[in-house]
Write a protein that holds these residues in place. Structure first.
Motif, PDB file in Angstrom:
ATOM      1  N   SER A 258      58.130  48.082  63.794  1.00  0.00           N
ATOM      2  CA  SER A 258      57.428  46.977  63.216  1.00  0.00           C
ATOM      3  C   SER A 258      55.918  46.847  63.896  1.00  0.00           C
ATOM      4  CB  SER A 258      57.947  45.619  63.608  1.00  0.00           C
ATOM      5  OG  SER A 258      59.218  45.408  62.916  1.00  0.00           O
ATOM      6  N   GLN A 259      55.904  47.317  65.161  1.00  0.00           N
ATOM      7  CA  GLN A 259      54.547  47.507  65.771  1.00  0.00           C
ATOM      8  C   GLN A 259      53.769  48.574  65.448  1.00  0.00           C
ATOM      9  OE1 GLN A 259      55.165  47.066  69.992  1.00  0.00           O
ATOM     10  NE2 GLN A 259      54.437  44.896  69.667  1.00  0.00           N
ATOM     11  N   ILE A 260      54.286  49.563  64.878  1.00  0.00           N
ATOM     12  CA  ILE A 260      53.623  50.762  64.373  1.00  0.00           C
ATOM     13  C   ILE A 260      52.830  50.281  62.915  1.00  0.00           C
ATOM     14  CG2 ILE A 260      53.979  53.108  63.315  1.00  0.00           C
ATOM     15  CD1 ILE A 260      56.129  53.765  64.937  1.00  0.00           C
ATOM     16  N   ALA A 261      53.582  49.460  62.247  1.00  0.00           N
ATOM     17  CA  ALA A 261      53.087  49.134  60.834  1.00  0.00           C
ATOM     18  C   ALA A 261      51.932  48.067  61.286  1.00  0.00           C
ATOM     19  CB  ALA A 261      54.097  48.730  60.096  1.00  0.00           C
ATOM     20  N   GLU A 262      52.191  46.931  62.057  1.00  0.00           N
ATOM     21  CA  GLU A 262      51.288  45.940  62.356  1.00  0.00           C
ATOM     22  C   GLU A 262      51.170  45.681  63.663  1.00  0.00           C
ATOM     23  OE1 GLU A 262      49.858  44.328  60.116  1.00  0.00           O
ATOM     24  OE2 GLU A 262      50.788  45.002  58.276  1.00  0.00           O
ATOM     25  N   PRO A 263      50.070  46.528  64.366  1.00  0.00           N
ATOM     26  CA  PRO A 263      50.084  46.318  66.070  1.00  0.00           C
ATOM     27  C   PRO A 263      49.263  45.272  66.549  1.00  0.00           C
ATOM     28  CG  PRO A 263      48.242  47.927  64.994  1.00  0.00           C
ATOM     29  CD  PRO A 263      49.079  47.520  63.595  1.00  0.00           C
ATOM     30  N   LYS A 264      49.137  44.123  65.780  1.00  0.00           N
ATOM     31  CA  LYS A 264      48.361  43.110  66.273  1.00  0.00           C
ATOM     32  C   LYS A 264      49.173  41.959  66.817  1.00  0.00           C
ATOM     33  CE  LYS A 264      44.129  44.064  63.450  1.00  0.00           C
ATOM     34  NZ  LYS A 264      43.222  43.373  62.312  1.00  0.00           N
ATOM     35  N   GLY A 265      50.511  42.085  66.628  1.00  0.00           N
ATOM     36  CA  GLY A 265      51.454  41.053  66.732  1.00  0.00           C
ATOM     37  C   GLY A 265      51.943  41.001  68.427  1.00  0.00           C
ATOM     38  N   TRP A 266      52.783  40.397  68.438  1.00  0.00           N
ATOM     39  CA  TRP A 266      53.314  40.181  69.726  1.00  0.00           C
ATOM     40  C   TRP A 266      53.716  41.610  70.515  1.00  0.00           C
ATOM     41  CZ3 TRP A 266      57.350  35.581  70.659  1.00  0.00           C
ATOM     42  CH2 TRP A 266      56.751  34.406  70.110  1.00  0.00           C
ATOM     43  N   SER A 267      53.495  41.843  71.879  1.00  0.00           N
ATOM     44  CA  SER A 267      54.112  42.872  72.490  1.00  0.00           C
ATOM     45  C   SER A 267      55.570  42.725  72.778  1.00  0.00           C
ATOM     46  CB  SER A 267      53.494  42.889  73.886  1.00  0.00           C
ATOM     47  OG  SER A 267      53.888  41.763  74.543  1.00  0.00           O
ATOM     48  N   ILE A 268      56.245  43.937  72.745  1.00  0.00           N
ATOM     49  CA  ILE A 268      57.646  44.067  72.860  1.00  0.00           C
ATOM     50  C   ILE A 268      58.063  43.296  74.095  1.00  0.00           C
ATOM     51  CG2 ILE A 268      59.733  45.420  73.280  1.00  0.00           C
ATOM     52  CD1 ILE A 268      58.382  47.294  71.367  1.00  0.00           C
ATOM     53  N   GLU A 269      57.343  43.402  75.140  1.00  0.00           N
ATOM     54  CA  GLU A 269      57.807  42.710  76.535  1.00  0.00           C
ATOM     55  C   GLU A 269      57.724  41.125  76.339  1.00  0.00           C
ATOM     56  OE1 GLU A 269      59.472  43.678  78.862  1.00  0.00           O
ATOM     57  OE2 GLU A 269      59.311  45.438  78.007  1.00  0.00           O
ATOM     58  N   ARG A 270      56.998  40.496  75.426  1.00  0.00           N
ATOM     59  CA  ARG A 270      56.423  39.346  75.138  1.00  0.00           C
ATOM     60  C   ARG A 270      57.829  38.711  74.046  1.00  0.00           C
ATOM     61  NH1 ARG A 270      51.833  35.978  71.754  1.00  0.00           N
ATOM     62  NH2 ARG A 270      52.790  33.758  72.184  1.00  0.00           N
ATOM     63  N   ILE A 271      58.139  39.483  73.335  1.00  0.00           N
ATOM     64  CA  ILE A 271      59.287  39.314  72.525  1.00  0.00           C
ATOM     65  C   ILE A 271      60.516  39.086  73.379  1.00  0.00           C
ATOM     66  CG2 ILE A 271      60.846  40.311  70.826  1.00  0.00           C
ATOM     67  CD1 ILE A 271      58.353  41.549  69.375  1.00  0.00           C
ATOM     68  N   TYR A 272      60.829  39.978  74.356  1.00  0.00           N
ATOM     69  CA  TYR A 272      61.894  40.126  74.958  1.00  0.00           C
ATOM     70  C   TYR A 272      61.998  38.878  75.913  1.00  0.00           C
ATOM     71  CZ  TYR A 272      63.294  44.807  73.788  1.00  0.00           C
ATOM     72  OH  TYR A 272      63.657  45.794  73.144  1.00  0.00           O
TER      73      TYR A 272
ATOM     74  N   ASP B  57      51.266  40.851  62.952  1.00  0.00           N
ATOM     75  CA  ASP B  57      50.245  39.653  62.886  1.00  0.00           C
ATOM     76  C   ASP B  57      50.616  38.740  61.995  1.00  0.00           C
ATOM     77  OD1 ASP B  57      47.940  38.402  63.733  1.00  0.00           O
ATOM     78  OD2 ASP B  57      46.581  39.563  62.534  1.00  0.00           O
ATOM     79  N   ILE B  58      51.644  37.868  62.302  1.00  0.00           N
ATOM     80  CA  ILE B  58      52.181  36.996  61.227  1.00  0.00           C
ATOM     81  C   ILE B  58      51.422  35.618  61.166  1.00  0.00           C
ATOM     82  CG2 ILE B  58      53.746  35.929  62.824  1.00  0.00           C
ATOM     83  CD1 ILE B  58      54.565  36.608  59.248  1.00  0.00           C
TER      84      ILE B  58
END
Length: 259
Positions: free
Chosen positions: A129-143, A177-178
C-alpha cells in the motif's frame, strides 16, 4: 431532515425537540442524483446526500436497498454502471474518474470481502500500500494503533482471524493518503469482543478527522459511531438526518431497518 417529510419529520417517537439550524458549513463530499445498475437490476435510483469534512455518516437500509452499490459507485468500482449523477470530493469530480484516479484523490474503500493479498505477510500487505501511495501513515505508526498487527507482522495475512483481517484492511487504507474512508460491513461475521475492538479503532479514525461513510447491518453500532445517517429503501433515500434521530425513532427503525 427526512426526505419523506410527511412520514418522518425527524421528530423522535416521544417528546419534542427544537427545530435544527441549517448548517452553513460546505459539504466536503456530495453525491448528486446517482443512478446505477448491478447487471440488469436498477439498484441505485436517484440517491443524493452530502457529508461534511471529518463527519461519519452511516448509510443504512435493509438487504438489497442499494447501500453497497452506492459505495462502489462513489469509489468508481462500478464505473460503467453509473448511468446518471455526480460524485464530488472537495470540489473534485469523482464521477469523471476511473477507480485508480479516485484512489489517488484520497478515496479508500474497505470492501466486505477485505481482499487480503494471498501469499504476503501482514508487513508486506502494508508495504505494498505504501509503494502505491507513499504519503500515508508510516508502518510503525500503524502498528502503534494496531498492536495486534504488530504482533503478527511476519504472519501470512490470509491466516489471520476475521477481525484481524478487518484491522489489516483498514490499516492498508490508512497507509495511503486517505481523505474519504468507505467501509462496507466492517463488523460482518465478527464476535462481539472483536466488534468492540474495531469500534475502538474507528473511533480513533474519527478523532483524526477522516471523513467516513459506513455501511453496516449492525445499524445500532453504526449509529452510535456516526453523527449522521442516511437510510435507503429500494434504491432511494427515505431519511437523511442525525444518527440520534434514528436511535430515538422506533417507527423509523422498524419500518426501514427492522430493528
Amino acid at each position: 431532515m427526512s426526505v419523506h417529510e410527511n412520514q418522518f419529520s425527524g421528530t423522535p417517537a416521544s417528546g419534542t425537540q427544537p427545530p435544527k439550524a441549517e448548517s452553513t458549513e460546505p459539504a466536503f463530499f456530495s453525491a448528486r442524483d446517482l443512478h446505477a445498475y448491478y447487471g440488469e437490476s436498477y439498484i441505485v435510483q436517484g440517491v443524493s446526500f452530502d457529508v461534511r469534512e471529518g463527519e461519519i455518516l452511516a448509510l443504512l437500509g435493509r438487504n438489497g436497498a442499494g447501500k453497497t452499490s452506492t459505495l462502489r459507485t462513489i469509489a468508481r468500482m462500478d464505473n460503467p454502471n453509473l448511468t446518471k449523477g455526480e460524485v464530488w470530493l472537495d470540489n473534485q469530480p469523482l464521477h469523471q474518474m476511473k477507480s485508480y484516479q479516485a484512489a489517488r484523490k484520497g478515496v479508500g474503500l474497505v470492501p466486505e470481502d477485505r481482499r487480503i493479498i494471498q501469499g504476503l505477510t501482514v508487513q508486506e500487505n502494508l508495504e505494498l500500500s505504501q509503494i502505491a501511495e507513499p504519503k500515508g501513515w508510516s508502518i510503525e505508526r500503524i502498528y502503534e494503533h494496531f498492536p495486534r498487527l504488530a504482533e503478527r507482522r511476519q504472519q501470512e495475512a490470509v491466516t489471520l482471524s476475521g477481525g484481524e483481517q478487518q484491522m489489516l484492511a483498514v490499516a492498508r487504507i490508512l497507509a495511503r493518503d486517505i481523505r474519504l474512508l468507505l467501509l462496507d460491513e466492517p463488523y460482518e461475521g465478527l464476535a462481539p469482543v472483536i466488534v468492540q475492538e474495531i469500534e475502538r479503532i474507528l473511533e480513533g479514525v474519527k478523532e483524526l478527522g477522516i471523513t467516513t461513510i459506513i455501511v453496516e447491518q449492525n445499524a445500532i453500532a453504526a449509529l452510535h459511531l456516526a453523527s449522521r445517517a442516511v437510510i435507503l429503501d429500494m434504491g432511494e433515500v427515505v431519511f437523511d438526518g442525525s444518527a440520534q434521530e434514528v436511535l430515538d425513532n422506533a417507527q423509523l427503525r422498524q419500518e426501514y431497518l427492522a430493528i
